[in-house]
Design an enzyme around this catalytic site. Structure first.
Site, PDB file in Angstrom:
ATOM      1  N   ASP A  92       0.871  -1.168   0.000  1.00  0.00           N
ATOM      2  CA  ASP A  92       0.000   0.000   0.000  1.00  0.00           C
ATOM      3  C   ASP A  92       0.913   1.223   0.000  1.00  0.00           C
ATOM      4  OD1 ASP A  92      -2.142   1.655  -0.042  1.00  0.00           O
ATOM      5  OD2 ASP A  92      -2.974   1.065   1.881  1.00  0.00           O
ATOM      6  N   ASP A 271      -8.052  -7.220   1.433  1.00  0.00           N
ATOM      7  CA  ASP A 271      -7.099  -7.343   2.534  1.00  0.00           C
ATOM      8  C   ASP A 271      -7.739  -6.698   3.744  1.00  0.00           C
ATOM      9  OD1 ASP A 271      -6.623  -4.437   1.591  1.00  0.00           O
ATOM     10  OD2 ASP A 271      -5.591  -4.552   3.506  1.00  0.00           O
TER      11      ASP A 271
HETATM   12  N1  GUN Z   1      -6.608   0.956   2.518  1.00  0.00           N
HETATM   13  C1  GUN Z   1      -7.927   0.986   2.746  1.00  0.00           C
HETATM   14  N2  GUN Z   1      -8.511   1.982   2.049  1.00  0.00           N
HETATM   15  C2  GUN Z   1      -7.535   2.606   1.372  1.00  0.00           C
HETATM   16  C3  GUN Z   1      -7.505   3.734   0.461  1.00  0.00           C
HETATM   17  O1  GUN Z   1      -8.518   4.353   0.166  1.00  0.00           O
HETATM   18  N3  GUN Z   1      -6.282   4.072  -0.040  1.00  0.00           N
HETATM   19  C4  GUN Z   1      -5.147   3.398   0.282  1.00  0.00           C
HETATM   20  N4  GUN Z   1      -3.988   3.783  -0.248  1.00  0.00           N
HETATM   21  N5  GUN Z   1      -5.147   2.347   1.130  1.00  0.00           N
HETATM   22  C5  GUN Z   1      -6.326   1.957   1.650  1.00  0.00           C
END
Ligand code: GUN
Length: 376
Positions: A92, A271
């Site tokens: 992420d 996830d």
């Molecule tokens: N993890 C859960 N929601 C999001 C999101 O909107 N953006 C990002 N980058 N990670 C997430």
């Protein structure tokens, strides 16, 4: 990365597919265990492979950038080598962590200034440096740098934020061309649909994201406190717009019921910290419902943790023993519960896939959703 769509369900929008990357095959729908700092909390890489059989895990740019820091990851030869995990990794981008920092960040066109939760030092994330960090980490799937809007979110803010996320995406794409992979294999960039709970914004964002023709696409900004009906409505609307021949990743979702409902709407990847976080608090998910293992009723229950469970811990230990470990605050209790929950989540998505292929997904889902809300 390749994505092969093997079957689309006739009664729902569920799909069964297969992603192939340089670190192997990911059969979809898939659940991805969260390993924020390069560790799925309390679970060995060996257990993730041999007992839980995870094809892919998550890492987090924000956390890994702050610690151990990118130079160490580069010296190690990337995150796969650093943690000794030769299957897939998705990172992420930090867009969500930065959102979680609330008071400790400032969002501008250029990027986000934020304060480290570790030592209070100041840092800056931009689409450009996040792409460089994700290159250094070496994840197979890199998430674009976005802003995750909170809930509730006023329309004007959601709209401006969505456009900012789109401009940042263009900068991510442009910059990636200048920074080749560091470890000799392809890394896919997944853009993220935003737009809060507004249908017109979600439509606009999904169309914009789809036009980028990325290897896969993600849906962000959900499961942030909105009613589940609203989450499902947004997921369905966005899935109907995103390309059919690319995997769709719904970020940060959710409960076992949320997982099945979103699969039914056309989501391929999810996830969530829930299976591991809730495990550490003594909450066990099973096909028959939820167990709070701290409950006194389990004190002398010498039956297996989950007779129908799919990891060795389920039949190796008893409920009474696991309850005792929680009462005594032993590490082992949290570890056993984490393996159980992840094993259950991975079984759930594999079984969903089997049912989709067999054409029996809808009946099976209806039964599972009814059972999984029981409190045992
Ligand atoms: N993890 C859960 N929601 C999001 C999101 O909107 N953006 C990002 N980058 N990670 C997430």
């Amino acid at each position: 990365m390749e994505f092969e769509l093997l079957k689309t369900d006739e009664h729902t929008k569920a799909r069964a597919g297969k992603i192939t990357t340089s670190h192997g095959v990911i059969e979809t729908p898939i659940f991805m265990p969260v390993g924020t700092v390069g560790s799925v909390k309390g679970v060995h890489q060996r257990e993730l492979k041999d007992d839980i059989n995870a094809d892919i895990i998550l890492g987090n740019t924000y956390h890994l950038y702050l610690r151990p820091q990118t130079p160490i990851l580069e010296k190690a030869g990337g995150l796969h080598k650093f943690i000794n995990w030769d299957r897939n990794i998705l990172t992420d981008s930090g867009g969500y962590q930065v959102y979680s920092l609330a008071a400790n960040r400032k969002i501008k066109e250029e990027g986000v200034k934020f304060k480290s939760h570790i030592d209070g030092s100041f840092h800056f994330f931009s689409p450009e440096n996040v792409m460089e960090i994700e290159r250094s980490i070496g994840a197979d799937i890199m998430m674009a740098f976005d802003e995750c809007t909170p809930y509730p979110c006023e329309y004007g803010y959601a709209k401006r934020s969505m456009h900012l996320t789109h401009r940042w995406l263009d900068r991510c794409i442009a910059h990636l061309e200048k920074v080749p992979p560091k470890y000799g294999y392809h890394q896919s960039l997944f853009p993220i649909v935003q737009g809060s709970v507004y249908k017109d914004l979600r439509t606009q964002s999904a169309e914009y994201i789809a036009s980028k023709n990325a290897d896969g696409n993600a849906i962000g900004g959900l499961s942030v406190g909105e009613p589940v009906e609203q989450m499902y409505e947004m997921t369905e609307l966005v899935c109907d717009i995103l390309p059919k021949d690319k995997p769709r990743y719904l970020m940060g979702v959710g409960t076992p019921i949320n997982i099945l409902e979103n699969i039914a709407l056309g989501v391929d990847m999810m996830d969530c910290v829930m299976p591991t976080r809730n495990a550490r608090n003594g909450m066990l998910f099973t096909a028959k419902g939820i167990i709070n293992i701290k409950n006194k009723k389990w004190e002398d229950d010498f039956s297996p943790i989950d007779p129908d469970g799919h990891t060795y811990v389920d039949t190796y230990y008893t409920k009474a023993y696991l309850r005792h470990l929680f009462a005594a605050n032993e590490f082992l209790g949290k570890q056993i519960a984490s393996i159980h929950n992840l094993g259950f989540y991975l079984w759930l998505v594999r079984e969903a896939r089997r049912q989709i292929i067999a054409g029996t997904f809808l009946q099976w889902k209806t039964k599972m959703v009814a059972n999984m809300s029981n409190r045992l």
